[in-house]
Enzyme design. Sequence first.
Site, PDB file in Angstrom:
ATOM      1  N   ASP A 126       0.818  -1.215   0.000  1.00 27.76           N
ATOM      2  CA  ASP A 126       0.000   0.000   0.000  1.00 27.76           C
ATOM      3  C   ASP A 126       0.855   1.270   0.000  1.00 27.76           C
ATOM      4  O   ASP A 126       1.543   1.561   0.990  1.00 27.76           O
ATOM      5  CB  ASP A 126      -0.904   0.060   1.241  1.00 27.76           C
ATOM      6  CG  ASP A 126      -1.742  -1.188   1.459  1.00 27.76           C
ATOM      7  OD1 ASP A 126      -1.170  -2.297   1.403  1.00 27.76           O
ATOM      8  OD2 ASP A 126      -2.945  -1.048   1.711  1.00 27.76           O
ATOM      9  N   GLU A 178      -4.434   1.720  -3.194  1.00 31.30           N
ATOM     10  CA  GLU A 178      -5.697   2.155  -2.579  1.00 31.30           C
ATOM     11  C   GLU A 178      -5.545   3.414  -1.714  1.00 31.30           C
ATOM     12  O   GLU A 178      -6.525   4.073  -1.406  1.00 31.30           O
ATOM     13  CB  GLU A 178      -6.318   1.024  -1.752  1.00 31.30           C
ATOM     14  CG  GLU A 178      -5.522   0.688  -0.508  1.00 31.30           C
ATOM     15  CD  GLU A 178      -6.367   0.121   0.629  1.00 31.30           C
ATOM     16  OE1 GLU A 178      -7.550  -0.150   0.416  1.00 31.30           O
ATOM     17  OE2 GLU A 178      -5.809  -0.028   1.729  1.00 31.30           O
ATOM     18  N   ASN A 179      -4.304   3.733  -1.305  1.00 30.34           N
ATOM     19  CA  ASN A 179      -4.070   4.889  -0.426  1.00 30.34           C
ATOM     20  C   ASN A 179      -3.234   5.980  -1.091  1.00 30.34           C
ATOM     21  O   ASN A 179      -2.669   6.847  -0.413  1.00 30.34           O
ATOM     22  CB  ASN A 179      -3.355   4.448   0.868  1.00 30.34           C
ATOM     23  CG  ASN A 179      -4.024   3.292   1.556  1.00 30.34           C
ATOM     24  OD1 ASN A 179      -3.483   2.192   1.602  1.00 30.34           O
ATOM     25  ND2 ASN A 179      -5.211   3.523   2.078  1.00 30.34           N
ATOM     26  N   ASN A 219      -9.919  -1.959  -0.028  1.00 34.91           N
ATOM     27  CA  ASN A 219     -11.189  -1.430   0.493  1.00 34.91           C
ATOM     28  C   ASN A 219     -11.364   0.072   0.238  1.00 34.91           C
ATOM     29  O   ASN A 219     -12.476   0.568   0.227  1.00 34.91           O
ATOM     30  CB  ASN A 219     -11.333  -1.741   1.982  1.00 34.91           C
ATOM     31  CG  ASN A 219     -10.129  -1.332   2.794  1.00 34.91           C
ATOM     32  OD1 ASN A 219      -9.003  -1.726   2.490  1.00 34.91           O
ATOM     33  ND2 ASN A 219     -10.333  -0.537   3.811  1.00 34.91           N
ATOM     34  N   HIS A 220     -10.252   0.793   0.034  1.00 36.99           N
ATOM     35  CA  HIS A 220     -10.369   2.239  -0.253  1.00 36.99           C
ATOM     36  C   HIS A 220     -10.486   2.542  -1.742  1.00 36.99           C
ATOM     37  O   HIS A 220     -10.284   3.679  -2.161  1.00 36.99           O
ATOM     38  CB  HIS A 220      -9.168   2.990   0.343  1.00 36.99           C
ATOM     39  CG  HIS A 220      -9.181   3.020   1.835  1.00 36.99           C
ATOM     40  ND1 HIS A 220     -10.125   3.716   2.561  1.00 36.99           N
ATOM     41  CD2 HIS A 220      -8.378   2.411   2.754  1.00 36.99           C
ATOM     42  CE1 HIS A 220      -9.903   3.548   3.851  1.00 36.99           C
ATOM     43  NE2 HIS A 220      -8.853   2.760   3.990  1.00 36.99           N
ATOM     44  N   HIS A 257      -5.866  -8.556  -0.301  1.00 39.67           N
ATOM     45  CA  HIS A 257      -6.002  -7.376   0.557  1.00 39.67           C
ATOM     46  C   HIS A 257      -6.893  -7.730   1.738  1.00 39.67           C
ATOM     47  O   HIS A 257      -8.118  -7.737   1.637  1.00 39.67           O
ATOM     48  CB  HIS A 257      -6.595  -6.245  -0.283  1.00 39.67           C
ATOM     49  CG  HIS A 257      -6.430  -4.909   0.343  1.00 39.67           C
ATOM     50  ND1 HIS A 257      -5.252  -4.194   0.259  1.00 39.67           N
ATOM     51  CD2 HIS A 257      -7.269  -4.153   1.090  1.00 39.67           C
ATOM     52  CE1 HIS A 257      -5.386  -3.054   0.908  1.00 39.67           C
ATOM     53  NE2 HIS A 257      -6.595  -3.000   1.430  1.00 39.67           N
ATOM     54  N   HIS A 259      -2.854  -4.410   3.049  1.00 38.80           N
ATOM     55  CA  HIS A 259      -3.912  -3.821   3.877  1.00 38.80           C
ATOM     56  C   HIS A 259      -3.495  -3.461   5.303  1.00 38.80           C
ATOM     57  O   HIS A 259      -3.905  -2.435   5.807  1.00 38.80           O
ATOM     58  CB  HIS A 259      -5.187  -4.677   3.925  1.00 38.80           C
ATOM     59  CG  HIS A 259      -6.263  -4.124   4.822  1.00 38.80           C
ATOM     60  ND1 HIS A 259      -6.954  -2.961   4.509  1.00 38.80           N
ATOM     61  CD2 HIS A 259      -6.750  -4.540   6.031  1.00 38.80           C
ATOM     62  CE1 HIS A 259      -7.841  -2.710   5.482  1.00 38.80           C
ATOM     63  NE2 HIS A 259      -7.734  -3.637   6.411  1.00 38.80           N
ATOM     64  N   HIS A 302      -0.678  -2.506   6.426  1.00 43.96           N
ATOM     65  CA  HIS A 302       0.336  -1.442   6.409  1.00 43.96           C
ATOM     66  C   HIS A 302       1.522  -1.756   7.312  1.00 43.96           C
ATOM     67  O   HIS A 302       2.267  -0.869   7.701  1.00 43.96           O
ATOM     68  CB  HIS A 302      -0.264  -0.078   6.797  1.00 43.96           C
ATOM     69  CG  HIS A 302      -1.215   0.467   5.775  1.00 43.96           C
ATOM     70  ND1 HIS A 302      -1.500   1.811   5.652  1.00 43.96           N
ATOM     71  CD2 HIS A 302      -1.959  -0.155   4.821  1.00 43.96           C
ATOM     72  CE1 HIS A 302      -2.369   1.998   4.672  1.00 43.96           C
ATOM     73  NE2 HIS A 302      -2.678   0.825   4.159  1.00 43.96           N
TER      74      HIS A 302
HETATM   75 FE   LIG Z   1      -4.083   0.359   2.676  1.00 43.40          FE
HETATM   76 FE   LIG Z   2      -6.948  -1.542   2.892  1.00 44.10          FE
END
Ligand SMILES: [Fe+2]
Ligand SMILES: [Fe+2]
Length: 275
Positions: free
Chosen positions: A4, A35-36, A64-65, A154, A179, A181
């Site tokens: 990520d 995603e981030n 998820n983001h 993820h 996910h 991190h």
């Molecule tokens: Fe993330």
């Molecule tokens: Fe995530």
Amino acid sequence: MIGDVVGRPGRKVCKAAITRLRAAVELDFVSLNGENLAGGFGITSKIFEEMTAPGMADVITMGNHWSDKPDVHVVRRSSPRLVLPQNLADLEGVDKLPVFEMRGGAKKIVVINLMGNFAMKGDYGCPFAFVEKHRDQLRAWVKSGEYVVVADVHAEASSEKQAIAWYLDGVVAALVGTHTHTPTSDERVTARGTAFLTDVGMTGPYESIIGMDVERTLRRYFGPKEKRAHEVAEKDSWFCGFLVEICARRGVAVAAHRLQWREAVDAWRVTTTTC
Ligand SMILES: [Fe+2]
Ligand SMILES: [Fe+2]
């Protein structure tokens, strides 16, 4: 495969690390979890272009983001190189397995991106049912000698990531978890040629709480409860990736290197594993 990438500091350290890696080794394919990318939440067209520019990533996987920025829909309609979790519910065409060319055209590469079940808000199909449905096809593709399969799972739960890795043992050449991190140090290359790492870890600022500003985040937990908006932290950026060497004939892994680069001190940590 890169974990990520969080916000501006993450993008900066990621680009610098990819450039350094490309100067040292030939990379046939680069994926990163995006995603981030945009301020810690989602992705924009501009950032997608920046991170997939020549010499950067070949594909960007998500999590998820994925839809935190509405611009994601512009990106997904304009480029197949944005890979969304294939078990997202109710998004037309997302469940197809995306296939790309590896550099030099030696092989095709299938990129799997799946959301875990545990502690995930959102509307997702079952990741286990997805791999169950596709495993025979994927195995046949790898056996044909034309394909390599990689996966970014993820998920919050280590157990879910490891279960999918073992279920696809000898089918996926490389599987990383994303996910949390937070990098794990359990990289393995199985006897059947699957390189996996439960979580590759965030690429971004580590003087943080999972990439977010320490002071602001502490106020969500300690003292009078104050729910401040998250803000990406700035200090101590690390790059975290998993470099996998794949046998050109069999399409499975022969060695893997867990890579971390701490930008401020220009220090690499490389842990190499073979089967
Ligand atoms: Fe993330
Ligand atoms: Fe995530």
